[in-house]
Scaffold this motif. Structure first.
Motif, mmCIF file in Angstrom:
data_model
loop_
_atom_site.group_PDB
_atom_site.id
_atom_site.type_symbol
_atom_site.label_atom_id
_atom_site.label_comp_id
_atom_site.label_asym_id
_atom_site.label_seq_id
_atom_site.Cartn_x
_atom_site.Cartn_y
_atom_site.Cartn_z
ATOM 1 N N ILE A 18 0.832 -1.203 0.000
ATOM 2 C CA ILE A 18 0.000 0.000 0.000
ATOM 3 C C ILE A 18 0.871 1.260 0.000
ATOM 4 C CG2 ILE A 18 -1.632 1.349 1.377
ATOM 5 C CD1 ILE A 18 -2.860 -1.362 2.218
ATOM 6 N N ALA A 19 1.966 1.230 0.750
ATOM 7 C CA ALA A 19 2.885 2.379 0.775
ATOM 8 C C ALA A 19 3.448 2.640 -0.616
ATOM 9 C CB ALA A 19 4.009 2.127 1.772
ATOM 10 N N LEU A 20 3.786 1.569 -1.319
ATOM 11 C CA LEU A 20 4.307 1.705 -2.682
ATOM 12 C C LEU A 20 3.231 2.253 -3.615
ATOM 13 C CD1 LEU A 20 6.580 1.231 -4.716
ATOM 14 C CD2 LEU A 20 5.756 -1.117 -4.999
ATOM 15 N N ALA A 21 2.010 1.714 -3.484
ATOM 16 C CA ALA A 21 0.903 2.189 -4.320
ATOM 17 C C ALA A 21 0.609 3.655 -4.043
ATOM 18 C CB ALA A 21 -0.342 1.343 -4.067
ATOM 19 N N SER A 22 0.658 4.041 -2.774
ATOM 20 C CA SER A 22 0.413 5.434 -2.393
ATOM 21 C C SER A 22 1.453 6.358 -3.003
ATOM 22 C CB SER A 22 0.422 5.559 -0.867
ATOM 23 O OG SER A 22 0.199 6.889 -0.476
ATOM 24 N N TRP A 23 2.714 5.936 -2.992
ATOM 25 C CA TRP A 23 3.792 6.747 -3.563
ATOM 26 C C TRP A 23 3.600 6.906 -5.066
ATOM 27 C CZ3 TRP A 23 7.583 5.725 -7.243
ATOM 28 C CH2 TRP A 23 8.576 6.709 -7.363
ATOM 29 N N ILE A 24 3.251 5.816 -5.738
ATOM 30 C CA ILE A 24 3.042 5.856 -7.190
ATOM 31 C C ILE A 24 1.881 6.783 -7.544
ATOM 32 C CG2 ILE A 24 2.330 4.500 -9.193
ATOM 33 C CD1 ILE A 24 3.828 2.122 -7.958
ATOM 34 N N VAL A 25 0.780 6.642 -6.806
ATOM 35 C CA VAL A 25 -0.409 7.460 -7.066
ATOM 36 C C VAL A 25 -0.115 8.936 -6.814
ATOM 37 C CG1 VAL A 25 -2.695 8.007 -6.166
ATOM 38 C CG2 VAL A 25 -2.100 5.639 -6.687
ATOM 39 N N SER A 26 0.585 9.238 -5.725
ATOM 40 C CA SER A 26 0.923 10.629 -5.412
ATOM 41 C C SER A 26 1.835 11.229 -6.479
ATOM 42 C CB SER A 26 1.600 10.714 -4.044
ATOM 43 O OG SER A 26 0.722 10.325 -3.021
ATOM 44 N N ALA A 27 2.795 10.432 -6.923
ATOM 45 C CA ALA A 27 3.718 10.901 -7.957
ATOM 46 C C ALA A 27 2.977 11.152 -9.266
ATOM 47 C CB ALA A 27 4.832 9.870 -8.164
ATOM 48 N N LEU A 28 2.052 10.256 -9.597
ATOM 49 C CA LEU A 28 1.250 10.413 -10.815
ATOM 50 C C LEU A 28 0.401 11.673 -10.742
ATOM 51 C CD1 LEU A 28 0.114 9.315 -13.510
ATOM 52 C CD2 LEU A 28 -1.566 8.029 -12.154
ATOM 53 N N MET A 29 -0.221 11.892 -9.601
ATOM 54 C CA MET A 29 -1.068 13.070 -9.434
ATOM 55 C C MET A 29 -0.253 14.350 -9.551
ATOM 56 S SD MET A 29 -3.554 14.144 -6.256
ATOM 57 C CE MET A 29 -2.169 14.459 -5.149
ATOM 58 N N GLU A 30 0.878 14.401 -8.870
ATOM 59 C CA GLU A 30 1.733 15.590 -8.925
ATOM 60 C C GLU A 30 2.209 15.848 -10.348
ATOM 61 O OE1 GLU A 30 2.567 17.829 -6.781
ATOM 62 O OE2 GLU A 30 1.698 16.998 -4.950
ATOM 63 N N SER A 31 2.580 14.766 -11.053
ATOM 64 C CA SER A 31 3.074 14.897 -12.426
ATOM 65 C C SER A 31 1.999 15.449 -13.349
ATOM 66 C CB SER A 31 3.551 13.530 -12.919
ATOM 67 O OG SER A 31 3.903 13.589 -14.282
ATOM 68 N N ARG A 32 0.791 14.910 -13.227
ATOM 69 C CA ARG A 32 -0.297 15.355 -14.108
ATOM 70 C C ARG A 32 -0.708 16.792 -13.818
ATOM 71 N NH1 ARG A 32 -4.359 10.097 -14.793
ATOM 72 N NH2 ARG A 32 -3.060 9.020 -16.324
ATOM 73 N N PHE A 33 -0.807 17.139 -12.547
ATOM 74 C CA PHE A 33 -1.229 18.496 -12.219
ATOM 75 C C PHE A 33 -0.156 19.508 -12.628
ATOM 76 C CE2 PHE A 33 -4.617 16.594 -9.818
ATOM 77 C CZ PHE A 33 -5.606 17.561 -9.820
ATOM 78 N N LYS A 34 1.104 19.133 -12.503
ATOM 79 C CA LYS A 34 2.183 20.024 -12.939
ATOM 80 C C LYS A 34 2.138 20.205 -14.445
ATOM 81 C CE LYS A 34 7.208 20.608 -12.676
ATOM 82 N NZ LYS A 34 8.490 20.012 -12.177
ATOM 83 N N LYS A 35 1.885 19.106 -15.167
ATOM 84 C CA LYS A 35 1.818 19.148 -16.626
ATOM 85 C C LYS A 35 0.637 19.991 -17.098
ATOM 86 C CE LYS A 35 1.225 16.048 -20.607
ATOM 87 N NZ LYS A 35 1.075 14.612 -21.027
ATOM 88 N N TYR A 36 -0.533 19.765 -16.505
ATOM 89 C CA TYR A 36 -1.740 20.449 -16.969
ATOM 90 C C TYR A 36 -1.855 21.874 -16.454
ATOM 91 C CZ TYR A 36 -3.004 15.706 -18.355
ATOM 92 O OH TYR A 36 -2.997 14.459 -18.921
ATOM 93 N N SER A 37 -1.033 22.230 -15.468
ATOM 94 C CA SER A 37 -1.031 23.618 -15.010
ATOM 95 C C SER A 37 -0.354 24.530 -16.032
ATOM 96 C CB SER A 37 -0.314 23.733 -13.661
ATOM 97 O OG SER A 37 1.062 23.417 -13.806
ATOM 98 N N LYS A 38 0.314 23.922 -17.013
ATOM 99 C CA LYS A 38 0.974 24.697 -18.068
ATOM 100 C C LYS A 38 0.058 24.931 -19.270
ATOM 101 C CE LYS A 38 5.530 22.864 -16.784
ATOM 102 N NZ LYS A 38 6.692 22.061 -17.226
ATOM 103 N N VAL A 39 -1.106 24.256 -19.261
ATOM 104 C CA VAL A 39 -2.075 24.419 -20.359
ATOM 105 C C VAL A 39 -3.057 25.524 -19.957
ATOM 106 C CG1 VAL A 39 -3.790 23.285 -21.817
ATOM 107 C CG2 VAL A 39 -1.847 21.968 -20.909
ATOM 108 N N LYS A 40 -2.921 26.671 -20.564
ATOM 109 C CA LYS A 40 -3.662 27.848 -20.131
ATOM 110 C C LYS A 40 -5.115 27.861 -20.613
ATOM 111 C CE LYS A 40 -0.087 29.434 -18.038
ATOM 112 N NZ LYS A 40 -0.045 29.411 -16.560
ATOM 113 N N LEU A 41 -5.964 28.509 -19.808
ATOM 114 C CA LEU A 41 -7.375 28.734 -20.126
ATOM 115 C C LEU A 41 -7.690 30.208 -19.898
ATOM 116 C CD1 LEU A 41 -9.186 25.678 -18.455
ATOM 117 C CD2 LEU A 41 -8.802 26.057 -20.892
#
Length: 232
Positions: A18-41
């Motif tokens: 679960i700790a490993l899954a939590s780390w993967i999920v958190s990393a995925l979330m941070e990566s996606r939000f960082k990526k999509y914060s560069k797409v302006k509206l």
């Protein structure tokens, strides 16, 4: 003793997984939000939230700015959509997705969405359980062989928090669905950016899934300890 050892082994296997899954999920979330914060509206998170509330006929909910990172939430008690500074002030896909998601909770509240009502009803009970269960469980594990009822009480309290975690899942998923649908219908996102918003919110939803599974695994561990203590 054997049952307790099996329980401990199972717990540590689950804990590591679960700790490993939590780390993967958190990393995925941070990566996606960082990526999509560069797409302006064209609209900031604040403007997105205010428009979604208006479009859904909600006039008694205020949109406020709150300090911190990932502090966005809807408060049904004072009817406020609270957005973190980056979401409130910035105009991008990530901010729009988060703002619309939190407004999704406001729409749920106005529509008397059953899982949200159930979760809200459990809040005071879970708050009480969370305050005492750690101590009750800790002491209960030490005296499980002589006074098992204490661990039983602790398990009952913990089970309430586990139930709360699972009730939270449909609430969060539904809020995200409402957000993504509205963003596209309102013309704020097109086909491509709607998919980005959906992916961002899905990655955030995974954190609730991991939390619920973690809570269930821990609950099972305590039950195994109780059963092992009874056998001894």
């Amino acid at each position: 003793m054997e049952g307790k050892m099996i329980g401990n082994s199972l717990y540590w296997i689950l804990f590591i997984g679960i700790a490993l899954a939590s780390w993967i999920v958190s990393a995925l979330m941070e990566s996606r939000f960082k990526k999509y914060s560069k797409v302006k509206l064209p609209l900031t998170g604040k403007e997105v939230a205010e428009k979604m509330l208006r479009d859904n006929g909600i006039t008694d909910v205020a949109v406020t700015c709150t300090k911190g990172h990932l502090t966005d939430h809807y408060n049904p008690q004072n009817k406020t959509v609270n957005l973190s500074e980056s979401v409130y002030n910035e105009a991008n896909i990530a901010a729009a997705a988060v703002a619309a998601h939190e407004c999704g909770h406001a729409v749920q509240h106005a529509a008397e969405y059953a899982p949200l009502k159930m979760r809200s009803a459990l809040v005071p009970v879970v708050s009480f359980a969370s305050k005492w269960m750690t101590w009750v469980l800790l002491i209960g594990m030490f005296v499980v062989e002589t006074f098992p009822i204490l661990l039983e009480v602790g398990i009952a309290l913990f089970a309430l928090t586990t139930l709360f975690s699972f009730i939270t899942l449909p609430v969060e998923v539904n809020a995200s669905q409402r957000a993504v649908n509205w963003l596209q219908e309102a013309g704020i996102t097109d086909r491509e950016t709607t998919e980005m918003a959906s992916k961002a919110l899905h990655s955030a939803a995974y954190t609730y899934v991991v939390a619920a599974i973690s809570s269930l695994a821990t609950l099972i561990y305590y039950i195994l300890v109780l059963l092992g203590g009874r056998r001894n």
